[in-house]
Every structure is written in structure tokens, then in C-alpha cells.
Design a protein around this motif. Structure first.
Motif, PDB file in Angstrom:
ATOM      1  N   THR A  75      41.909  74.105 -20.166  1.00 55.78           N
ATOM      2  CA  THR A  75      42.281  74.171 -18.762  1.00 55.78           C
ATOM      3  C   THR A  75      41.718  72.941 -18.058  1.00 55.78           C
ATOM      4  OG1 THR A  75      42.418  75.627 -16.826  1.00 55.78           O
ATOM      5  CG2 THR A  75      40.266  75.461 -17.907  1.00 55.78           C
ATOM      6  N   PHE A  76      42.027  72.826 -16.763  1.00 55.50           N
ATOM      7  CA  PHE A  76      41.631  71.660 -15.976  1.00 55.50           C
ATOM      8  C   PHE A  76      40.645  72.034 -14.872  1.00 55.50           C
ATOM      9  CE2 PHE A  76      45.810  70.248 -17.461  1.00 55.50           C
ATOM     10  CZ  PHE A  76      45.637  68.884 -17.689  1.00 55.50           C
ATOM     11  N   LEU A 136      46.261  71.484  -5.399  1.00 59.15           N
ATOM     12  CA  LEU A 136      47.274  71.666  -6.441  1.00 59.15           C
ATOM     13  C   LEU A 136      47.669  73.136  -6.585  1.00 59.15           C
ATOM     14  CD1 LEU A 136      46.422  69.348  -9.482  1.00 59.15           C
ATOM     15  CD2 LEU A 136      48.428  69.268  -8.011  1.00 59.15           C
ATOM     16  N   LEU A 137      46.761  74.023  -6.200  1.00 55.30           N
ATOM     17  CA  LEU A 137      47.056  75.453  -6.296  1.00 55.30           C
ATOM     18  C   LEU A 137      47.835  75.942  -5.091  1.00 55.30           C
ATOM     19  CD1 LEU A 137      43.658  76.795  -7.685  1.00 55.30           C
ATOM     20  CD2 LEU A 137      45.614  75.847  -8.907  1.00 55.30           C
ATOM     21  N   ASP A 138      48.120  75.036  -4.173  1.00 57.09           N
ATOM     22  CA  ASP A 138      48.893  75.398  -2.986  1.00 57.09           C
ATOM     23  C   ASP A 138      50.255  74.714  -2.961  1.00 57.09           C
ATOM     24  OD1 ASP A 138      46.722  76.926  -2.049  1.00 57.09           O
ATOM     25  OD2 ASP A 138      45.782  75.155  -1.176  1.00 57.09           O
ATOM     26  N   TYR A 139      50.560  73.901  -3.991  1.00 53.64           N
ATOM     27  CA  TYR A 139      51.855  73.237  -4.074  1.00 53.64           C
ATOM     28  C   TYR A 139      52.979  74.268  -4.159  1.00 53.64           C
ATOM     29  CZ  TYR A 139      51.252  68.169  -4.737  1.00 53.64           C
ATOM     30  OH  TYR A 139      51.044  66.837  -4.551  1.00 53.64           O
ATOM     31  N   VAL A 154      55.963  76.120  -5.609  1.00 59.92           N
ATOM     32  CA  VAL A 154      56.466  76.337  -6.979  1.00 59.92           C
ATOM     33  C   VAL A 154      55.406  75.986  -8.025  1.00 59.92           C
ATOM     34  CG1 VAL A 154      58.295  75.875  -8.653  1.00 59.92           C
ATOM     35  CG2 VAL A 154      58.828  75.862  -6.212  1.00 59.92           C
ATOM     36  N   PHE A 155      54.907  74.742  -8.004  1.00 56.75           N
ATOM     37  CA  PHE A 155      53.953  74.287  -9.013  1.00 56.75           C
ATOM     38  C   PHE A 155      52.671  75.126  -8.997  1.00 56.75           C
ATOM     39  CE2 PHE A 155      50.879  71.043 -10.701  1.00 56.75           C
ATOM     40  CZ  PHE A 155      51.453  70.920 -11.957  1.00 56.75           C
ATOM     41  N   LYS A 156      52.360  75.725  -7.843  1.00 56.42           N
ATOM     42  CA  LYS A 156      51.125  76.494  -7.733  1.00 56.42           C
ATOM     43  C   LYS A 156      51.102  77.681  -8.696  1.00 56.42           C
ATOM     44  CE  LYS A 156      52.905  79.220  -3.814  1.00 56.42           C
ATOM     45  NZ  LYS A 156      52.716  79.494  -2.362  1.00 56.42           N
ATOM     46  N   TYR A 157      52.253  78.265  -8.948  1.00 53.35           N
ATOM     47  CA  TYR A 157      52.295  79.420  -9.844  1.00 53.35           C
ATOM     48  C   TYR A 157      51.935  79.020 -11.272  1.00 53.35           C
ATOM     49  CZ  TYR A 157      54.833  81.430  -5.902  1.00 53.35           C
ATOM     50  OH  TYR A 157      55.205  81.860  -4.647  1.00 53.35           O
ATOM     51  N   VAL A 158      52.388  77.836 -11.673  1.00 53.17           N
ATOM     52  CA  VAL A 158      52.079  77.333 -13.007  1.00 53.17           C
ATOM     53  C   VAL A 158      50.582  77.070 -13.130  1.00 53.17           C
ATOM     54  CG1 VAL A 158      52.446  75.446 -14.638  1.00 53.17           C
ATOM     55  CG2 VAL A 158      54.367  76.335 -13.303  1.00 53.17           C
ATOM     56  N   MET A 159      50.014  76.336 -12.172  1.00 49.46           N
ATOM     57  CA  MET A 159      48.597  75.987 -12.246  1.00 49.46           C
ATOM     58  C   MET A 159      47.709  77.223 -12.195  1.00 49.46           C
ATOM     59  SD  MET A 159      48.439  72.846 -12.843  1.00 49.46           S
ATOM     60  CE  MET A 159      46.647  72.838 -12.846  1.00 49.46           C
ATOM     61  N   ARG A 160      48.031  78.171 -11.331  1.00 50.44           N
ATOM     62  CA  ARG A 160      47.214  79.381 -11.232  1.00 50.44           C
ATOM     63  C   ARG A 160      47.243  80.188 -12.513  1.00 50.44           C
ATOM     64  NH1 ARG A 160      49.076  81.337  -5.145  1.00 50.44           N
ATOM     65  NH2 ARG A 160      47.980  79.699  -3.986  1.00 50.44           N
ATOM     66  N   SER A 161      48.372  80.155 -13.209  1.00 52.56           N
ATOM     67  CA  SER A 161      48.498  80.927 -14.445  1.00 52.56           C
ATOM     68  C   SER A 161      47.636  80.374 -15.569  1.00 52.56           C
ATOM     69  CB  SER A 161      49.967  80.969 -14.900  1.00 52.56           C
ATOM     70  OG  SER A 161      50.365  79.732 -15.468  1.00 52.56           O
ATOM     71  N   SER A 176      37.095  71.247  -4.162  1.00 52.07           N
ATOM     72  CA  SER A 176      37.596  70.714  -2.891  1.00 52.07           C
ATOM     73  C   SER A 176      37.742  69.202  -2.897  1.00 52.07           C
ATOM     74  CB  SER A 176      36.650  71.119  -1.754  1.00 52.07           C
ATOM     75  OG  SER A 176      35.380  70.475  -1.920  1.00 52.07           O
ATOM     76  N   ARG A 177      36.909  68.514  -3.663  1.00 54.16           N
ATOM     77  CA  ARG A 177      36.803  67.047  -3.667  1.00 54.16           C
ATOM     78  C   ARG A 177      36.244  66.508  -2.351  1.00 54.16           C
ATOM     79  NH1 ARG A 177      37.070  65.179  -8.913  1.00 54.16           N
ATOM     80  NH2 ARG A 177      39.016  65.737  -9.940  1.00 54.16           N
ATOM     81  N   THR A 178      35.790  67.391  -1.475  1.00 50.41           N
ATOM     82  CA  THR A 178      35.214  66.961  -0.203  1.00 50.41           C
ATOM     83  C   THR A 178      33.747  67.363  -0.067  1.00 50.41           C
ATOM     84  OG1 THR A 178      35.965  68.991   0.909  1.00 50.41           O
ATOM     85  CG2 THR A 178      37.438  67.080   0.979  1.00 50.41           C
ATOM     86  N   ASN A 179      33.315  68.341  -0.864  1.00 46.96           N
ATOM     87  CA  ASN A 179      31.933  68.822  -0.799  1.00 46.96           C
ATOM     88  C   ASN A 179      31.332  68.772  -2.204  1.00 46.96           C
ATOM     89  OD1 ASN A 179      29.529  70.343  -0.684  1.00 46.96           O
ATOM     90  ND2 ASN A 179      30.324  71.597   1.011  1.00 46.96           N
ATOM     91  N   PRO A 180      30.707  67.649  -2.578  1.00 44.14           N
ATOM     92  CA  PRO A 180      30.196  67.478  -3.941  1.00 44.14           C
ATOM     93  C   PRO A 180      29.232  68.575  -4.373  1.00 44.14           C
ATOM     94  CG  PRO A 180      30.181  65.381  -2.777  1.00 44.14           C
ATOM     95  CD  PRO A 180      30.500  66.437  -1.760  1.00 44.14           C
TER      96      PRO A 180
END
Length: 259
Positions: A114-115, A121-124, A126-133, A140-144
Motif C-alpha cells: 500500500t501507499f 487523494l482520498l477525496d478525488y 471516482v478515484f477516491k473509491y479505488v485508493m480507499r479500498s 496531510s503534508r502540512t503538519n509534519p
């Protein structure tokens, strides 16, 4: 199960006779088919029917469509994955959307994977369903500090369950490699989980960033996309030597590919 066919441990796109449409409008030729792949995968994932085999099939379909549009792909170092008998943390540089789409077809046939992905990416659509699965680790990439906590907790859990984790430690995708932008989050995860790290060097700037939508840029068919896996490393001490070895592996591969 479908898989990539290697010769002497290397995969290279075979010679192809491109269609007139593919030659004249490679990006349009690719995206017209790519969106159908995503739509089909998204529908299947929404129905709860998108498994590991489906993920591999979608990834290999994207690879085929890229090649049919004129992109050449080379994959090397696969023997370094074949010799593994336990999950690992795979640490690589990040250039484009291509690696997110093609790595499942390369790695998943060999091991569960997994990644670590951006929450967005989980909010895209259509694509979100694939990633969530695919049970990813979302940051977040904003709060290290918060991201480190999430990766340490969820990453260790995935690894203990036999799932390898792909980490792109750069703060953002970049077509230029700067070792200073590579955080040690992947090495820290491997250290905590007591697993090895595998360096991953890639050059995927044949899929360029878009001006309006970053993930959907044009294809540059003059360029070859490269993926190369290094030998696995056990993290010792603070992991500084292993982090340097990963960075050096990526930098050396990129220099060779640019010649």
C-alpha cells in the motif's frame, strides 16, 4: 494473475506499431482510455468488489495505454524484490502521477503493498473509491509532526500484517531530485517496525504536470520512464547511513538515465 514479463530481470516496452491517433495526439489518445479505466475501477471499488487482483489489472491496463500512446517504460532491479520474504518499506523519489498508477502492477503481484498518500487523494472524485479500498496511510503534508505520528502508527500496523509500504518522502512531486527534500520518515518507520528498506529510483517526467490540474499533464513521448529497485537495507542506529544510501542510489540512477 496478470504480470509483467521480465527478461534477465529487466522489462522494456516492446516495439509497438502506434495508431495514427496515438501518433498525432498521444495525450488525448491516452486520457480517453485512462478515464475509462479509472471509471470502471471506481465503480467496482464503490461496490466493494475491487480486490488486489483488480488493482493489478487496472495498473497494467494503464501501463499498456501509456505504451500504446508512445511512452517507453523500463523496470530494473526486480530481483531485489523477488528475494524478499518479509514486508519492507519502499522509499523513492516522486515525479508524477505515473508511479502511483504503475507501481501496483509492478509490486502487488510479488507482495501485498500500500501507499502513504496525501489525504486529498482520498477525496478525488471516482478515484477516491479505488485508493480507499487499498487501505492506504493518509497524511496531510502540512503538519509534519502529525503525519509522523500517523505513519508510525498505521505503517507499523500494516507491516505487522504483512503489507509493505511505499513512501515518497519528498514534500512535493518534483522533476529535479534534491536529497535535502527527502525526509527520513520512511527510514524511521522501517526502524520502528524492524523491517528493511528498499530504495526506489524513478524517472517519470514523461507524464508531465498539468497547468490547471497537476495530475493531468501532457505526455512527452520522447522520454522513457524508468523504475529501478535497489538492494534492501537493514536500518541500524539512527538510520542516517541508510538514508544517505537511498539518496545516493536515486541520484546515481537519475544521472545515468539523463545521459
Amino acid at each position: 494473475m496478470r504480470g509483467i514479463q521480465y527478461q534477465n530481470g529487466i522489462y522494456r516496452t516492446p516495439a509497438k506499431q502506434l495508431s495514427f491517433f496515438g501518433k498525432m495526439l498521444p495525450s488525448l489518445s491516452f486520457y480517453s482510455r485512462f478515464l475509462l479505466i479509472v471509471a470502471s475501477a471506481g465503480w467496482k471499488a464503490k461496490q466493494g468488489k475491487y480486490d488486489s487482483g483488480s488493482w493489478i489489472d487496472s495498473s497494467l491496463d494503464v501501463l499498456l495505454r501509456l505504451e500504446n500512446a508512445g511512452i517507453r517504460v523500463e523496470i530494473s532491479g526486480i530481483e531485489n524484490l523477488l528475494e524478499l520474504n518479509e514486508p519492507v518499506v519502499i522509499i523513492g523519489n516522486h515525479m508524477s502521477m505515473m508511479e502511483t498508477l504503475l507501481l501496483p502492477g509492478i509490486i502487488q503481484p510479488l507482495m501485498e503493498v500500500t501507499f502513504v498518500v496525501k489525504q486529498s487523494l482520498l477525496d478525488y472524485p471516482v478515484f477516491k473509491y479505488v485508493m480507499r479500498s487499498r487501505n492506504p496511510i493518509a497524511v496531510s503534508r502540512t503538519n509534519p509532526r502529525s503525519d509522523l505520528k500517523v505513519v508510525m502508527t498505521d505503517g507499523v500496523e500494516r507491516l505487522k500484517n504483512g503489507i509493505s509500504v511505499i513512501v515518497f518522502p519528498q514534500t512535493t512531486r518534483s522533476q529535479d531530485f534534491d536529497a535535502k527534500q527527502m525526509s527520513s520518515i520512511g527510514v524511521k518507520l522501517a526502524k520502528k517496525a524492524c523491517v528493511n528498506v528498499v530504495p526506489l529510483a524513478l524517472k517519470t517526467d514523461a507524464w508531465q504536470n498539468g497547468r490547471m490540474v497537476k495530475d493531468f499533464g501532457r505526455l512527452d513521448v520522447k522520454k522513457t520512464a524508468y523504475f529501478s529497485f535497489g538492494k534492501s537495507l537493514r536500518v541500524e542506529g539512527k538510520g542516517n547511513e541508510e538514508q544517505a544510501a537511498i539518496n545516493n542510489f536515486i541520484a546515481e540512477k537519475l544521472r545515468g538515465w539523463q545521459k
